[in-house]
Design an enzyme around this catalytic site. Structure first.
Site, short mmCIF file in Angstrom:
data_model
loop_
_atom_site.label_atom_id
_atom_site.label_comp_id
_atom_site.label_asym_id
_atom_site.label_seq_id
_atom_site.Cartn_x
_atom_site.Cartn_y
_atom_site.Cartn_z
N HIS A 109 0.79 -1.23 0.00
CA HIS A 109 0.00 0.00 0.00
C HIS A 109 0.83 1.29 0.00
CE1 HIS A 109 -3.44 -2.51 1.32
NE2 HIS A 109 -2.59 -3.08 2.15
C1 BDR Z 1 -2.45 0.35 5.78
O1 BDR Z 1 -2.52 -0.27 7.06
C2 BDR Z 1 -1.23 -0.66 7.47
O2 BDR Z 1 -1.27 -1.95 8.04
C3 BDR Z 1 -0.35 -0.58 6.27
O3 BDR Z 1 0.96 -0.22 6.65
C4 BDR Z 1 -0.99 0.48 5.41
O4 BDR Z 1 -0.52 1.77 5.75
C5 BDR Z 1 -3.27 -0.48 4.80
O5 BDR Z 1 -4.58 -0.55 5.22
#
Ligand code: BDR
Ligand code: CA
Length: 307
Positions: free
Chosen positions: A234
């Protein structure tokens, strides 16, 4: 500056931001999210130690959300927040300043407008805006990994970063700063497939080996928790959206944060059809140029030394 909670995909965001010639990474700030702020700050130091990133201050920030009880994502990122690598002792220290002070000081001290990429809960950013509202004019843009137009990943309605501190997110979206929101619809296209992992492994550097191990741990998580064939990386998407905005096509819409309901708390309510009459306040990502995103990420990883 990069506000993060490393986190496997946060680590990739750090590596992309620090190596990209198109931007200058001025600071890494950390916030409680995937793990406690102590753990995620240690993780930022670990990543920077392996990568040889020594000239970027790492400042720890808020240790809990504005109003809610803290949550962590141990199920996703492990007990350390960055499981899957045998970490040595970090050789990069933390900056003694608080992340919120670093953000305010930089925004005020320098004539150059500041871009903030926020890839954890928005507690630090909201706190800075509340404490020093005058910095609104100094912020060029905030690029946020968070939220979803549709399905969430922490609840059916909400994505983790926004769910963890919805009041902070609401404050940031109301602040009047230009915002790019990079939601799950974009980041779920940034999959570290076997082909991507092979390209990373072929670099055969310390940073590539660290990235490969992190992505393999993350792949197991995403298979087990979400049933994905490959993990969604992400956070570097929000960095990429600043480096090259053509990688993430957007639509300017109103985004409101649900802070009131139980079922949908933390939902980013995106008025895609403009039915509410609310003023657009965010450029919301709707797609990702997947091939060019990975080319960008691989070029960044390739810039780290062989040592
Ligand atoms: C987001 O949540 C975190 O676990 C990840 O680092 C990312 O920023 C994705 O939903
Ligand atoms: Ca994150």
């Amino acid at each position: 500056m990069l506000d993060c909670d490393p986190g496997h995909d946060d680590a990739m965001a750090i590596l992309l931001a620090a190596a990209s010639p198109a931007i200058e990474l001025e600071a890494i700030t950390t916030v409680a999210g995937n793990q406690t702020v102590e753990k995620v700050t240690l993780n930022a130091r670990r990543v920077c130690s392996v990568a040889g990133i020594r000239d970027v201050p790492i400042a720890a920030g808020c240790d809990r959300p504005l109003r809610r009880e803290p949550i962590i994502a141990g199920e996703i990122h492990g007990a350390s927040g960055l499981d899957g690598v045998e970490w040595g002792e970090p050789t990069v220290d933390a900056d003694p300043r608080h992340a919120v002070d670093v953000l305010i000081e930089r925004a005020e001290a320098d004539e150059r407008p500041l871009t903030v990429v926020a890839v954890g809960p928005l507690t630090n950013v909201a706190t800075a805006l509340q404490r020093a509202p005058r910095i609104v004019d100094r912020l060029e843009r905030i690029s946020i990994m968070g939220g979803a137009i549709g399905l969430g990943n922490w609840t059916p309605s909400a994505e983790f970063n926004i769910y963890a501190d919805p009041e902070a997110a609401a404050a940031v979206f109301a602040a009047g700063v230009p915002i790019t929101l990079v939601p799950l619809e974009v980041t779920h296209r940034a999959l570290a497939t076997d082909e991507v992992l092979a390209r990373i492994a072929a670099l055969d550097t310390p940073v590539a080996r660290m990235s490969d191990a992190l992505m393999r741990f993350f792949a197991d998580t995403y298979q087990r928790v979400f049933g994905f064939d490959a993990p969604a990386v992400h956070d570097p998407c929000a960095v990429a959206a600043i480096i090259d905005p053509t990688l993430v096509p957007t639509r300017l819409v109103n985004v409101a944060i649900d802070t009131g309901s139980e079922l949908s708390a933390g939902r980013t309510v995106c008025d895609v059809y403009g039915t509410t009459g609310r003023t657009p306040n965010a450029d919301v990502g709707v797609d990702l140029d997947v091939d060019r995103f990975w080319d960008l990420m691989l070029a960044a990883l390739a810039a780290y030394p062989r040592l």
